[in-house]
Scaffold this active site. Structure first.
Site, short mmCIF file in Angstrom:
data_model
loop_
_atom_site.label_atom_id
_atom_site.label_comp_id
_atom_site.label_asym_id
_atom_site.label_seq_id
_atom_site.Cartn_x
_atom_site.Cartn_y
_atom_site.Cartn_z
N HIS A 95 88.03 35.71 91.22
CA HIS A 95 88.96 34.60 91.47
C HIS A 95 89.02 33.58 90.34
O HIS A 95 89.83 32.66 90.39
CB HIS A 95 88.58 33.90 92.79
N CYS B 3 80.66 32.49 95.87
CA CYS B 3 82.10 32.25 95.71
C CYS B 3 82.72 32.23 97.10
O CYS B 3 82.66 33.24 97.82
CB CYS B 3 82.77 33.34 94.86
N HIS C 62 97.85 43.48 100.46
CA HIS C 62 97.38 43.88 101.80
C HIS C 62 98.27 44.99 102.36
O HIS C 62 97.79 45.92 103.00
CB HIS C 62 97.41 42.69 102.78
N LYS D 87 94.98 40.60 89.28
CA LYS D 87 95.02 41.06 90.68
C LYS D 87 95.98 40.17 91.49
O LYS D 87 95.89 38.94 91.39
CB LYS D 87 93.62 40.97 91.28
N LYS E 290 95.90 35.79 96.99
CA LYS E 290 96.34 34.52 97.57
C LYS E 290 95.95 33.38 96.65
O LYS E 290 96.67 32.41 96.46
CB LYS E 290 95.64 34.30 98.92
N HIS F 242 100.16 39.53 101.66
CA HIS F 242 101.00 39.81 100.49
C HIS F 242 101.06 41.31 100.26
O HIS F 242 100.48 42.09 101.03
CB HIS F 242 100.50 39.03 99.26
N CYS G 160 85.60 34.83 97.68
CA CYS G 160 85.12 36.20 97.96
C CYS G 160 84.29 36.22 99.22
O CYS G 160 84.05 37.30 99.77
CB CYS G 160 84.18 36.72 96.87
N CYS H 167 83.59 32.90 89.11
CA CYS H 167 83.68 34.16 89.86
C CYS H 167 84.56 35.12 89.06
O CYS H 167 85.66 34.75 88.65
CB CYS H 167 84.30 33.89 91.22
N1 MSP Z 1 87.92 40.13 105.13
C1 MSP Z 1 87.51 40.96 104.07
C2 MSP Z 1 87.41 42.41 104.51
C3 MSP Z 1 86.47 42.65 105.65
S1 MSP Z 1 86.46 44.34 106.14
C4 MSP Z 1 85.21 44.45 107.24
C5 MSP Z 1 88.51 40.85 102.92
N2 MSP Z 1 89.73 40.39 103.24
S2 MSP Z 1 90.95 40.19 102.23
O1 MSP Z 1 91.97 39.47 102.97
O2 MSP Z 1 90.51 39.58 101.03
O3 MSP Z 1 91.52 41.61 101.95
C6 MSP Z 1 90.99 42.41 100.93
C7 MSP Z 1 91.68 43.75 100.94
O4 MSP Z 1 93.12 43.58 100.87
C8 MSP Z 1 91.36 44.61 99.73
O5 MSP Z 1 90.13 45.27 99.85
C9 MSP Z 1 92.55 45.55 99.71
O6 MSP Z 1 92.44 46.47 100.75
C10 MSP Z 1 93.68 44.58 100.03
N3 MSP Z 1 94.16 43.91 98.82
C11 MSP Z 1 94.20 42.56 98.60
N4 MSP Z 1 94.74 42.34 97.36
C12 MSP Z 1 95.03 43.52 96.79
C13 MSP Z 1 95.65 43.88 95.58
N5 MSP Z 1 96.06 43.01 94.69
N6 MSP Z 1 95.84 45.20 95.36
C14 MSP Z 1 95.50 46.17 96.27
N7 MSP Z 1 94.90 45.84 97.42
C15 MSP Z 1 94.61 44.54 97.68
O7 MSP Z 1 88.17 41.21 101.82
#
Ligand code: MSP
Length: 495
Positions: free
Chosen positions: A141, A121, A16, A289, A292, A13, A124, A138
């Site tokens: 979430h 969680c 990311h 936030k 997903k 999304h 997370c 959590c």
């Molecule tokens: N898989 C772990 C990361 C492992 S790194 C060794 C993870 N994945 S995640 O799919 O949840 O992605 C999290 C990351 O996506 C956040 O740290 C950020 O970089 C980005 N974001 C996800 N949602 C976000 C927002 N709503 N706003 C900004 N960045 C966001 O955690």
């Protein structure tokens, strides 16, 4: 330059896209400086969350990871993300590296067996203590946590307190912004507990090399991806040349893993921690936030379809400065598209080319070495360079847009479209073309296609291929004498 590797339980999304785009821009800026860059992104494919998502869909975890990982790759290609490597944690190269890296830590005596009891969680993939929960849920979430109890292997994080404190003291710029550095530092000072790093209750993970009844906890192996991709176990020479000169860009919810666990894991394995961690806030939708799990996610590819690729890249970066949380607003994207892109940069280019066409027989005049715009251009170059270097793309863009606004005002004052062909009109146009040349180079990390297109339209085809930031951004270098290429407006207005 790295991004987090993203979980593959669902499609990417805009949240990311936000981190990945910032990393891409920084990588592109450094390539433009002719620095050697290796930009890594990828997907995090093990753990309970993925196993459960696959089960719900009635497919195997491998099928889910294959298809969702492909969706991330496709999305990044559609967002113009120029990564050098895309790592998947189910790849053999990662499994080999995890084996080598963890065996080193185990042999050094920093991994021991113990009983893990706690609150977990799954969204997370993280532990909580009672006081961190909000109404028993959590805090990220807003979902129930699970009580768990297992005999696992533990990483002796507590033994790294002093070494981490010393590392933080010696490297005050290790984490930016400073607020996140201070938060991590107080967390270390409050005392570190050993952490459970394996699981015996499910098998969708990397098997622990010294005990095949356990798999690694997803975070413990995922962090190792950063060294897998540099050749930790396959190409030590390359690894030693590139590590630890690394910038990890991450969202604020995963600071503990990156700023505390990861440097301690590196120390335990006998390598230096990474040189920098850049932490940013969240994109919010209605104050929550974007995630997903919250069902408020927006597909970045839909926005590229609507606004255009470079426009979307500009709008996301300019509208949500790297650092604090910011509310994501579609109305704001539209407003900014029309004001900054269509009315400002786009309009500057079209009106300059229209007047070159009508007053100069379509041949561009050369820039004058002396111009009222020179100080504004010098300032924009200096400020943009500084802000790109400091990972502040929104400020870099603001500096460039100040120059564009000054140039549009200069055109309005001088009205070359009303003047007789001749020296005065040529000067105004030559100066404006010079601004377009300089601005196009400076915006290229964010808007690579538009930058190249602007340069082509003013006669400088392939200019970005060997432009030198130190030699070519000074005022007075636009040579003129080119036949202009007229075309459709660069940016569309959105109604
Ligand atoms: N898989 C772990 C990361 C492992 S790194 C060794 C993870 N994945 S995640 O799919 O949840 O992605 C999290 C990351 O996506 C956040 O740290 C950020 O970089 C980005 N974001 C996800 N949602 C976000 C927002 N709503 N706003 C900004 N960045 C966001 O955690």
């Amino acid at each position: 330059m790295t991004t987090p590797i993203y979980y593959v339980n669902d499609a990417p999304h805009v949240g990311h896209a936000y981190t990945t785009l910032h990393a891409d821009i920084s990588a592109r800026w450094n390539r433009l400086k002719r620095n050697e860059v290796f930009f890594l992104t990828g997907t995090d494919e093990h753990g309970l969350k993925i196993a459960e998502a696959a089960e719900k869909l009635g497919i195997s975890p491998q099928e889910l990871t294959d298809s969702t990982s492909r969706r991330f790759k496709d999305a990044w290609n559609q967002l113009g993300i120029k990564y050098d490597d895309f790592i998947r944690t189910t790849e053999p190269r990662h499994i080999e590296t995890v084996n080598a890296f963890t065996q080193k830590i185990y042999d050094a005596g920093y991994i021991v067996k113990d009983t893990w009891e706690g609150l977990y969680c799954i969204s997370c993939e993280s532990n909580y203590i009672e006081s961190e929960l909000e109404n028993g849920m959590c805090p990220i979430h807003k979902r129930p946590v699970e009580k768990v109890k297992e005999d696992n292997y533990f990483f002796k994080l507590s033994q790294f307190e002093d070494r981490l404190l010393k590392f933080y003291e010696d490297n005050p710029k290790f984490i930016e912004p400073e607020t996140k550095f201070n938060e991590a530092l107080s967390f270390i000072k409050s005392g570190l507990k050993d952490i459970s790093v394996t699981r015996s209750s499910f098998d969708w993970g990397i098997t622990v090399p010294w005990d095949h009844s356990q798999v690694f906890y997803v975070w413990f192996e995922a962090l190792i991806n950063y060294v897998t991709a540099l050749g930790y176990s396959s190409d030590p020479d390359r690894f030693n040349r590139l590590w630890p000169n690394t910038v990890h860009m991450i969202g604020k919810e995963i600071t503990r893993f990156h700023c505390i666990w990861w440097p301690a894991m590196c120390m335990a394995a006998g390598i230096n921690p990474p040189s920098k961690i850049l932490v940013h806030g969240w994109l919010l939708v209605g104050g929550e936030k974007m995630s997903k799990t919250s069902l408020n996610k927006i597909d970045p590819v839909d926005l590229v379809d609507e606004f255009g690729l470079d426009q979307f890249r500009y709008l996301l970066v300019k509208g949500s400065p790297f650092g604090p949380d910011s509310e994501f607003s579609y109305e704001e994207l539209k407003r900014r598209n029309n004001s900054d892109l269509a009315n400002n940069l786009g309009n500057l280019l079209s009106r300059v080319l229209a007047v070159v066409n009508s007053k100069c027989d379509s041949i561009t005049p050369k820039v004058d070495t002396d111009s009222i715009l020179k100080p504004a251009a010098d300032l924009a170059v200096e400020s943009a360079k500084e802000n790109w270097d400091n990972f502040s793309p929104a400020n870099a863009l603001e500096a460039i847009w100040n120059l564009l606004r000054a140039t549009n005002a200069y055109l309005e004052t001088n009205e070359p479209w009303k003047g007789e062909p001749g020296e005065k009109v040529n000067k105004v146009l030559g100066d404006s073309l010079e601004v377009l040349r300089i601005a196009a180079v400076l915006i290229s990390p964010v808007m690579p296609t538009s930058a190249a297109e602007i340069l082509t339209r003013i006669g400088l085809t392939n200019y970005l291929d060997d432009v030198s930031l130190s030699d070519d951004l000074g005022w007075g270098q636009y040579p003129g004498g080119f036949q202009i290429k007229k075309d459709a407006p660069l940016f569309n207005r959105i109604k």
